[in-house]
Enzyme design. Structure first.
Site, mmCIF file in Angstrom:
data_model
loop_
_atom_site.group_PDB
_atom_site.id
_atom_site.type_symbol
_atom_site.label_atom_id
_atom_site.label_comp_id
_atom_site.label_asym_id
_atom_site.label_seq_id
_atom_site.Cartn_x
_atom_site.Cartn_y
_atom_site.Cartn_z
ATOM 1 N N THR A 74 0.816 -1.329 0.086
ATOM 2 C CA THR A 74 -0.044 -0.035 0.115
ATOM 3 C C THR A 74 0.620 1.179 0.019
ATOM 4 O O THR A 74 0.321 2.314 0.092
ATOM 5 C CB THR A 74 -0.900 0.184 1.041
ATOM 6 O OG1 THR A 74 -0.125 -0.187 2.503
ATOM 7 C CG2 THR A 74 -1.913 -0.989 1.018
ATOM 8 N N ASP A 105 1.951 -8.377 8.957
ATOM 9 C CA ASP A 105 3.090 -7.674 9.137
ATOM 10 C C ASP A 105 3.989 -8.836 8.768
ATOM 11 O O ASP A 105 3.980 -9.863 9.225
ATOM 12 C CB ASP A 105 3.129 -7.303 10.626
ATOM 13 C CG ASP A 105 4.339 -6.520 10.962
ATOM 14 O OD1 ASP A 105 5.267 -6.552 10.471
ATOM 15 O OD2 ASP A 105 4.054 -5.235 11.816
ATOM 16 N N LYS A 115 21.513 3.831 0.998
ATOM 17 C CA LYS A 115 22.112 3.975 2.474
ATOM 18 C C LYS A 115 22.505 2.405 2.903
ATOM 19 O O LYS A 115 22.988 2.645 3.809
ATOM 20 C CB LYS A 115 21.146 4.526 3.496
ATOM 21 C CG LYS A 115 20.376 5.910 2.839
ATOM 22 C CD LYS A 115 19.128 6.371 3.645
ATOM 23 C CE LYS A 115 19.054 7.956 3.299
ATOM 24 N NZ LYS A 115 18.691 8.073 2.043
ATOM 25 N N ASN A 166 16.944 8.102 -3.768
ATOM 26 C CA ASN A 166 15.675 8.641 -3.324
ATOM 27 C C ASN A 166 14.861 8.658 -4.576
ATOM 28 O O ASN A 166 14.984 8.869 -5.702
ATOM 29 C CB ASN A 166 15.660 10.064 -2.913
ATOM 30 C CG ASN A 166 16.399 10.081 -1.783
ATOM 31 O OD1 ASN A 166 16.088 9.797 -0.602
ATOM 32 N ND2 ASN A 166 17.977 10.383 -2.038
ATOM 33 N N VAL A 167 13.275 8.163 -4.373
ATOM 34 C CA VAL A 167 12.376 8.186 -5.673
ATOM 35 C C VAL A 167 11.392 9.339 -5.193
ATOM 36 O O VAL A 167 10.730 9.195 -4.251
ATOM 37 C CB VAL A 167 11.782 6.676 -5.612
ATOM 38 C CG1 VAL A 167 10.739 6.560 -6.703
ATOM 39 C CG2 VAL A 167 12.690 5.679 -6.070
ATOM 40 N N GLU A 179 22.548 11.035 9.075
ATOM 41 C CA GLU A 179 22.874 11.550 7.523
ATOM 42 C C GLU A 179 24.210 12.112 7.104
ATOM 43 O O GLU A 179 25.083 12.314 7.680
ATOM 44 C CB GLU A 179 21.917 12.948 7.370
ATOM 45 C CG GLU A 179 20.546 12.785 7.462
ATOM 46 C CD GLU A 179 19.745 13.858 7.201
ATOM 47 O OE1 GLU A 179 18.506 13.927 6.370
ATOM 48 O OE2 GLU A 179 19.927 15.173 7.600
#
Length: 327
Positions: free
Chosen positions: A13, A60, A126, A164-165, A256
């Site tokens: 989802t 889950d 990452k 990143n998308v 980061e």
């Protein structure tokens, strides 16, 4: 490839899951099982798609029994479910461990038990030389997926690693646009920060390519374009038409990096250039037929692939945002 097949999408989802399913449905699958924890998202998605080939399963990946039930009779598994936000994983590492590592192990075990043909694990930049707990859990997930090819089963396991998308939940584009509208201010962590970016639609197309061509045991790395976050912010401000929008530098958050890498120095030793869109990282493990499949491909000629290199200009960024439907 997917005609008359049964496909399970964990985390189905989410933004990745919904676009994946949108592009899978025209390929005539028999059934797509959407496996996620979010009841309200499943109801909304069911109403949006209105397709009888979609089945919705509350579950889950931490729950081994639920995954085994969902995997029965499945041909392909796209494993998208994960805790993804760097600050959340830093603050709650045990929860990240249970979902991203133990959950991935459950997916592997269920796929083998039910003779799934192929499992595709979606990873992140990452995971390359990780500096935060999220990256560490995804790096372990990659190792588990690669190793699963040695478990004497008929199931093939492959990783696809990207940056990143654009358009996913929590995407910086959505955040910046909201900040422009509500605060007339954009908060960035560091003016020198760069990131890899790709539109969601393009990412899914590349995902299908890796699914079709992979042997099992390799890590497909998307060769994504890069940009400075401050340039991205300025393009969005210019496109908004708003005046006097400030850019405020707030400092790097825990875990980061200023620049991300898609491939580490160590990994470059066993990485080949597949084509203009992909590198393939081969494992040091001996997986039958894998290294032979890629013997004809040239090894990469650099030690790492960093977002600091080949940065897009503002025109390129604007074109990417337009293609993704953000401008």
């Amino acid at each position: 490839m997917f005609k008359h097949k049964r496909i399970l999408v964990t985390g189905g989802t989410g933004s990745w899951g919904q676009e994946l399913i949108r592009q899978l449905l025209p390929q005539q699958p028999q059934e797509i099982i959407v496996f996620s924890r979010n009841e309200s998202s499943q109801v909304a998605m069911s109403r949006e798609f209105e397709d009888t080939r979609l089945s919705f399963c509350i579950g889950d990946i931490r729950d081994k029994e639920a995954l085994h039930a969902a995997c029965r009779g499945v041909d392909y598994v796209f494993h998208l479910a994960a805790l993804k936000h760097v600050p959340v994983c830093e603050e709650q590492p045990y929860e990240a461990l249970k979902t991203n590592v133990i959950g991935t192990q459950h997916v592997i075990e269920a796929a083998i038990e039910h003779n799934v043909s192929k499992v595709i694990y979606i990873s992140t930049d990452k995971a390359a030389n990780p500096s935060n707990f999220y990256g560490m859990t995804k790096a372990i997930g990659e190792k588990l997926i690669v190793y699963a090819n040695l478990l004497r089963s008929s199931t093939q396991f492959v990783c696809v690693r990207g940056g990143n998308v654009l358009g996913t939940n929590g995407s910086v584009v959505h955040l910046f646009k909201d900040q422009i509208k509500s605060k007339r201010e954009i908060g960035i962590t560091d003016k020198h920060m760069t990131r890899f970016f790709l539109t969601l639609q393009d990412a899914i197309k590349l995902l299908f390519k890796a699914t079709a061509n992979s042997h099992g045991g390799e890590i497909y790395v998307m060769t994504m374009p890069t940009c400075r976050i401050i340039d991205l912010a300025e393009v969005l401000i210019e496109a908004s038409g708003e005046e006097q929008v400030r850019i405020v530098e707030k400092g790097i958050r825990p875990g980061e990096k200023i620049h991300e890498i898609l491939m580490s120095d160590y990994e470059s030793l066993t990485t080949v250039v597949y084509d203009e869109q992909y590198f393939v990282i081969l494992p040091t493990l001996e997986i039958v037929g894998l290294h032979e499949k890629y013997a004809q491909y040239d090894k990469v000629q650099f030690s790492s692939f960093s977002s600091e290199r080949n940065v897009m200009n503002k025109d390129d960024i604007r074109e990417m945002l337009e293609r993704g439907g953000f401008l």
